[in-house]
Design a protein around this motif. Structure first.
Motif, PDB file in Angstrom:
ATOM      1  N   ILE A 201       4.911   8.037 -10.120  1.00 36.76           N
ATOM      2  CA  ILE A 201       4.431   9.143 -10.956  1.00 36.76           C
ATOM      3  C   ILE A 201       3.168   9.762 -10.359  1.00 36.76           C
ATOM      4  O   ILE A 201       3.019  10.992 -10.319  1.00 36.76           O
ATOM      5  N   THR A 202       2.242   8.915  -9.876  1.00 36.87           N
ATOM      6  CA  THR A 202       0.990   9.429  -9.317  1.00 36.87           C
ATOM      7  C   THR A 202       1.253  10.236  -8.047  1.00 36.87           C
ATOM      8  O   THR A 202       0.776  11.365  -7.906  1.00 36.87           O
ATOM      9  N   ALA A 203       2.017   9.671  -7.124  1.00 39.03           N
ATOM     10  CA  ALA A 203       2.308  10.395  -5.888  1.00 39.03           C
ATOM     11  C   ALA A 203       3.089  11.670  -6.177  1.00 39.03           C
ATOM     12  O   ALA A 203       2.877  12.706  -5.535  1.00 39.03           O
ATOM     13  N   GLY A 204       3.986  11.618  -7.153  1.00 37.12           N
ATOM     14  CA  GLY A 204       4.758  12.797  -7.497  1.00 37.12           C
ATOM     15  C   GLY A 204       3.889  13.918  -8.037  1.00 37.12           C
ATOM     16  O   GLY A 204       4.174  15.108  -7.822  1.00 37.12           O
ATOM     17  N   ALA A 205       2.808  13.579  -8.744  1.00 36.57           N
ATOM     18  CA  ALA A 205       1.918  14.605  -9.289  1.00 36.57           C
ATOM     19  C   ALA A 205       1.258  15.418  -8.189  1.00 36.57           C
ATOM     20  O   ALA A 205       0.890  16.580  -8.403  1.00 36.57           O
ATOM     21  N   ALA A 206       1.104  14.844  -7.001  1.00 36.92           N
ATOM     22  CA  ALA A 206       0.502  15.593  -5.890  1.00 36.92           C
ATOM     23  C   ALA A 206       1.363  16.775  -5.490  1.00 36.92           C
ATOM     24  O   ALA A 206       0.858  17.765  -4.940  1.00 36.92           O
ATOM     25  N   LEU A 207       2.655  16.704  -5.775  1.00 37.98           N
ATOM     26  CA  LEU A 207       3.561  17.792  -5.402  1.00 37.98           C
ATOM     27  C   LEU A 207       3.379  19.030  -6.274  1.00 37.98           C
ATOM     28  O   LEU A 207       3.939  20.086  -5.975  1.00 37.98           O
ATOM     29  N   TYR A 208       2.617  18.908  -7.371  1.00 35.39           N
ATOM     30  CA  TYR A 208       2.266  20.092  -8.153  1.00 35.39           C
ATOM     31  C   TYR A 208       1.269  20.976  -7.389  1.00 35.39           C
ATOM     32  O   TYR A 208       1.142  22.159  -7.680  1.00 35.39           O
ATOM     33  N   HIS A 209       0.567  20.386  -6.423  1.00 31.60           N
ATOM     34  CA  HIS A 209      -0.450  21.097  -5.653  1.00 31.60           C
ATOM     35  C   HIS A 209       0.189  21.712  -4.408  1.00 31.60           C
ATOM     36  O   HIS A 209       1.336  21.415  -4.052  1.00 31.60           O
ATOM     37  N   ASP A 210      -0.576  22.557  -3.735  1.00 33.02           N
ATOM     38  CA  ASP A 210      -0.070  23.227  -2.531  1.00 33.02           C
ATOM     39  C   ASP A 210      -0.194  22.310  -1.315  1.00 33.02           C
ATOM     40  O   ASP A 210      -0.939  22.598  -0.374  1.00 33.02           O
ATOM     41  N   VAL A 211       0.517  21.199  -1.354  1.00 36.27           N
ATOM     42  CA  VAL A 211       0.448  20.222  -0.270  1.00 36.27           C
ATOM     43  C   VAL A 211       1.560  20.486   0.735  1.00 36.27           C
ATOM     44  O   VAL A 211       2.591  21.083   0.414  1.00 36.27           O
ATOM     45  N   GLU A 212       1.345  20.013   1.942  1.00 35.87           N
ATOM     46  CA  GLU A 212       2.361  20.111   2.984  1.00 35.87           C
ATOM     47  C   GLU A 212       3.046  18.769   3.222  1.00 35.87           C
ATOM     48  O   GLU A 212       4.214  18.725   3.626  1.00 35.87           O
ATOM     49  N   LYS A 213       2.316  17.682   2.985  1.00 37.50           N
ATOM     50  CA  LYS A 213       2.890  16.353   3.212  1.00 37.50           C
ATOM     51  C   LYS A 213       2.265  15.347   2.253  1.00 37.50           C
ATOM     52  O   LYS A 213       1.045  15.322   2.075  1.00 37.50           O
TER      53      LYS A 213
END
Length: 843
Positions: free
Chosen positions: A542-554
């Protein structure tokens, strides 16, 4: 000539007690070496089970080769006791190669990864080869000590079996003492380095004393020639009761493989009910070694009996089969169906309770199976081989079994059959071995006597397995996975789905998904442009998945327990924001430290998970060296965030971690993920010197947190989660001992403090302790905090709003309505409409 032989024999009798003392101390030093090797190699190889297996395999391979080569050569030694002394000196000196060897490994590991790729098989082979290169010399010499001493004491088969069993017993009991001292005292008080040098000094002293003892005796050329002939002459008198050559090899190999296999499985079994700290595992190891030593005593008594060797071997194997087969049932009954052991007991009561459990479950079968190896000194086939050669062959085949046994049990049986059935398989193998030895002697002549051992086998197979996961009345087990990493289970409780490791270690749950998401949002919220993000520990995802809400590349999620990944994918995908499908996400089954050591990637944000401080191995994720390695992997302006479960930390633990963190990162701030007074999670945010919180960054990133709700142009309220600057408590940290790879205070003190807190003799950081910490952190924050100096005053006020909101929720939860009303009025004065309009977002 006879007088010379009798004189030499008398001298041997007089020196035997001293020799036993030396071999006892040798066992103590040897076990200290082994424990430190596991610690140090575990750090650089990774604490994953495969790395541990590589280290153990290399060690036992060295023992096997040393036993075979030096045992074969021992007949040519004119003064075997002096050679033994020189070997102990060699163990001490070659053990010193570990330090430069590890430095070389750490320096070039990333280059090896780049060259070899990330294939698990190739990397495991490389780690095994490197471990073998480091350990081969000292372990080779260790493997030869028993055969060389056997050459010294074994003038005939009687002396070899009687005195050999005594030497084995005292050496193994010495190893148990080494495990006890290392696990409970030496590392805690003196650190890994001094403990290791103590073992070096002890081995060196044993070598010197053995050489001195040898100088008091005369050369043994005549005795050794007579010894070889004397053993050969026993053939006609005792040959029929001896094992054949094939039987000897198979029983020697199997006794090593099965004994180490069942110890591996018992360790996993105890992990289901224990704190699983370094002390819990130390207890099991101490009892196992002590039982092996007592097995040597039992073997000595059996050697002196008139019972035929073949019958004794069959009897030992049969009893071992029964006792191992029923050990899970006894364990389940003793723990009331896998109940957590001594939850509210004091530390000393807890340790004694674990010892009693191990003595009940592990001791009886291990005493019996531990008698098999030394009894083979008597049961070995009659040959013209020297005593040293006989023992060398025994050590060789037994160590080869020890080399492969734990690997088969840990990485094949557990994955295929699970814990309880794997124990049954080991028990059945003992039973089959007993039947085979019996039948090879008597064939069909005494087939009736085979009924008992034959009936034991189906009895074990049909014995009902205990539960794997303890469930309360309203809980349901949805799924489980078993491997060398432990038992991963998915449990449903009402509408909540929970992931557990080894019964009681909770890795996350669906009801906490907002808090778990905030553990990603907060570190990413303060970085200007978080493009590459790494999570050390995945859990539910869940925590790592929340990072995908941001404009991340990897996004890289590193998880030590490999079965956690499929468990999370199957049951937590609805809350993981596409983590398991998104092309930007990469899931890595590896140890966090090993991953950082092996990668050359630079990350904008690295997030350390909520590691349970007292859990074995996690203390290394709070060390100075780990924080330094994480800092190396940060790009310019990077952020390292280490989350801490305050509800599992005492103040002493917290200040140790905070001081260690601050020794690496010049700018450290503290943030919260929630407003809970009983299960608070905070993060140490490490940045470069002079870093400040930027208003534009917060306004830009808050959109990814609130999901487009609200008006980020009006206010971002990021300060709600800010607790303060670590500089506010610098005075409290100035004299705190840092947590390092050498002085592993968290790993060794956290279990003690945690158990004391469970017993009410210490406190976790909850309630009043949590309030005191927040008060310390909030002193002089606002406009005097250099980290907030770039924010306007109408934004800084939300730091105070967050502190008030925490107190408001605390009073509401305690039913203190009047106090809650006063704080609510203060919040409304500072931020009108906050409680009514934005309560959901802040929670």
């Amino acid at each position: 000539m006879r007088k010379e032989i009798r004189s030499e024999a008398a001298l041997h009798n007089g020196n035997f007690v001293l020799l036993c003392i030396l071999f006892f101390l040798s066992g103590t030093a040897g076990l200290i070496f082994q424990v430190i090797w596991m610690y140090r190699l575990g750090l650089v190889f990774g604490n994953a089970a495969y790395a541990t297996a590589a280290t153990l395999s290399a060690f036992f391979l060295g023992l096997a080769l040393g036993g075979r080569f030096l045992g074969n050569a021992s007949a040519r030694f004119r003064r075997p006791l002096r050679v033994y002394g020189l070997m102990e000196l060699g163990v001490a000196l070659t053990a010193l190669l570990l330090v430069p060897g590890l430095e070389f490994y750490e320096m070039h590991y990333a280059e090896c990864i780049s060259f070899l790729g990330n294939s698990k098989g190739i990397l495991l082979t490389m780690k095994f080869v490197f471990a073998a290169l480091l350990l081969i010399l000292p372990s080779f010499l260790m493997g030869g000590t028993f055969p060389v001493l056997a050459q010294y004491i074994g003038k005939n088969r009687t002396d070899l079996s009687r005195r050999g069993t005594v030497l084995y017993a005292v050496n193994t009991v010495g190893a148990a003492l080494g495990a006890l001292l290392t696990g409970f005292y030496l590392i805690l008080e003196y650190g890994v380095g001094l403990t290791y040098y103590f073992a070096v000094a002890l081995a060196f002293s044993v070598g010197v004393l053995a050489i001195v003892l040898d100088s008091l005796s005369t050369p043994t050329t005549i005795v050794q020639k007579t010894a070889r002939t004397a053993i050969g002459r026993e053939k006609s008198a005792q040959g029929p009761s001896k094992l054949g050559n094939l039987q000897f090899i198979i029983v020697a190999f199997s006794s090593g493989a099965l004994a180490l296999s069942v110890e591996t499985l018992w360790t996993k079994m105890f992990a289901q009910v224990l704190q699983n700290s370094v002390y819990s595992f130390a207890v099991i190891l101490v009892v196992f070694l002590l039982a092996l030593g007592l097995g040597g005593v039992l073997s000595h008594l059996l050697v002196r009996s008139r019972m035929g060797s073949n019958r004794v071997v069959v009897l030992l194997l049969s009893i071992a089969a029964v006792l191992i087969g029923i050990s899970p049932t006894i364990f389940s009954a003793a723990t009331d169906g896998l109940e957590y052991v001594a939850m509210g007991a004091s530390w000393h009561t807890y340790v004694w309770t674990v010892f009693k459990l191990a003595l009940l479950v592990v001791l009886p079968p291990t005493v019996v199976l531990g008698a098999v190896f030394p009894f083979l000194l008597k049961a070995a086939p009659i040959t013209n081989r020297s005593a040293g050669d006989i023992v060398g062959r025994l050590v060789f085949f037994n160590s080869l079994g020890s080399f492969v046994g734990p690997v088969i049990a840990g990485f094949i049986l557990l994955d295929i059959l699970g814990l309880w059935n794997s124990v049954k398989v080991i028990a059945v193998f003992y039973g089959v071995l007993a039947v085979w030895v019996f039948f090879s002697f008597y064939g069909e002549k005494k087939i009736v006597r085979l009924l008992l051992p034959i009936l034991v086998i189906p009895g074990i197979l049909f014995l009902k397995n205990p539960p794997l996961v303890r469930l309360e009345n309203d809980e349901k087990l949805l799924d489980s996975w078993q491997s060398s990493d432990g038992v991963v289970s998915i449990v449903r409780e009402s509408k909540n789905i929970q992931m557990r490791l080894d019964n009681f270690y909770v890795l996350g749950d669906s009801e906490s998904f907002l808090v778990e998401q905030m553990q990603a949002h907060i570190p990413l919220m303060i970085h200007p442009a978080p493009k590459r993000v790494a999570f050390l520990g995945m859990g539910t995802g869940i925590t790592a998945g929340a990072a995908l809400y941001h404009d991340v590349e990897k996004v890289v999620a590193v998880e030590l327990v490999s079965n956690v990944i499929p468990a999370a994918q199957r049951y937590f995908s609805p809350w993981a924001n596409g983590l398991f499908q998104d092309e930007r996400a990469s899931l890595v089954a590896d140890d966090a430290r090993n991953f950082l050591l092996g990668t050359n990637e630079q990350f904008d944000v690295i997030v350390g998970d909520l590691f349970t401080p007292w859990h074995a191995g996690t203390g290394s994720l709070y060390t100075l060296e780990h924080f330094k390695q994480a800092k190396k992997r940060l790009g310019p302006g990077g952020v390292f965030a280490q989350w801490l479960p305050l509800y599992q930390l005492t103040p002493e633990n917290f200040y140790t971690i905070a001081a260690t963190f601050a020794a690496v990162f010049p700018r450290v701030t503290l943030w919260r993920a929630d407003f809970s007074p009983t299960r608070a999670s905070i993060v140490l945010m490490g940045q470069e010197a002079g870093a400040q919180l930027d208003e534009n960054t917060l306004r830009r990133n808050i959109v990814h947190v609130i999901g487009g709700q609200g008006d980020p142009g009006k206010n971002h309220m990021g300060g709600l989660f800010y607790l303060g600057n670590l500089n506010n408590i610098r005075d409290r940290l100035s004299n705190v001992e840092l947590n390092t790879d050498d002085r592993r205070s968290i790993e060794f003190k956290a279990p003690i403090l945690a158990q004391q807190a469970n017993a009410g003799r210490a406190t976790y950081i909850v309630g009043k302790e949590l309030e005191n910490l927040f008060d310390e952190m909030s002193d002089n924050f606002s406009r005097d905090d250099p980290y907030l100096s770039g924010l306007p005053s109408d934004e800084i006020k939300f730091v105070e709003v967050g502190a008030l909101y925490y107190r408001y929720l605390q009073h509401v939860g305690e039913g203190k309505d009047e106090k809650a009303k006063k704080i609510r009025d203060q919040i409304r004065s500072l931020a009108p409409g906050f409680l009514k309009e934005e309560n959901k977002n802040s929670e």
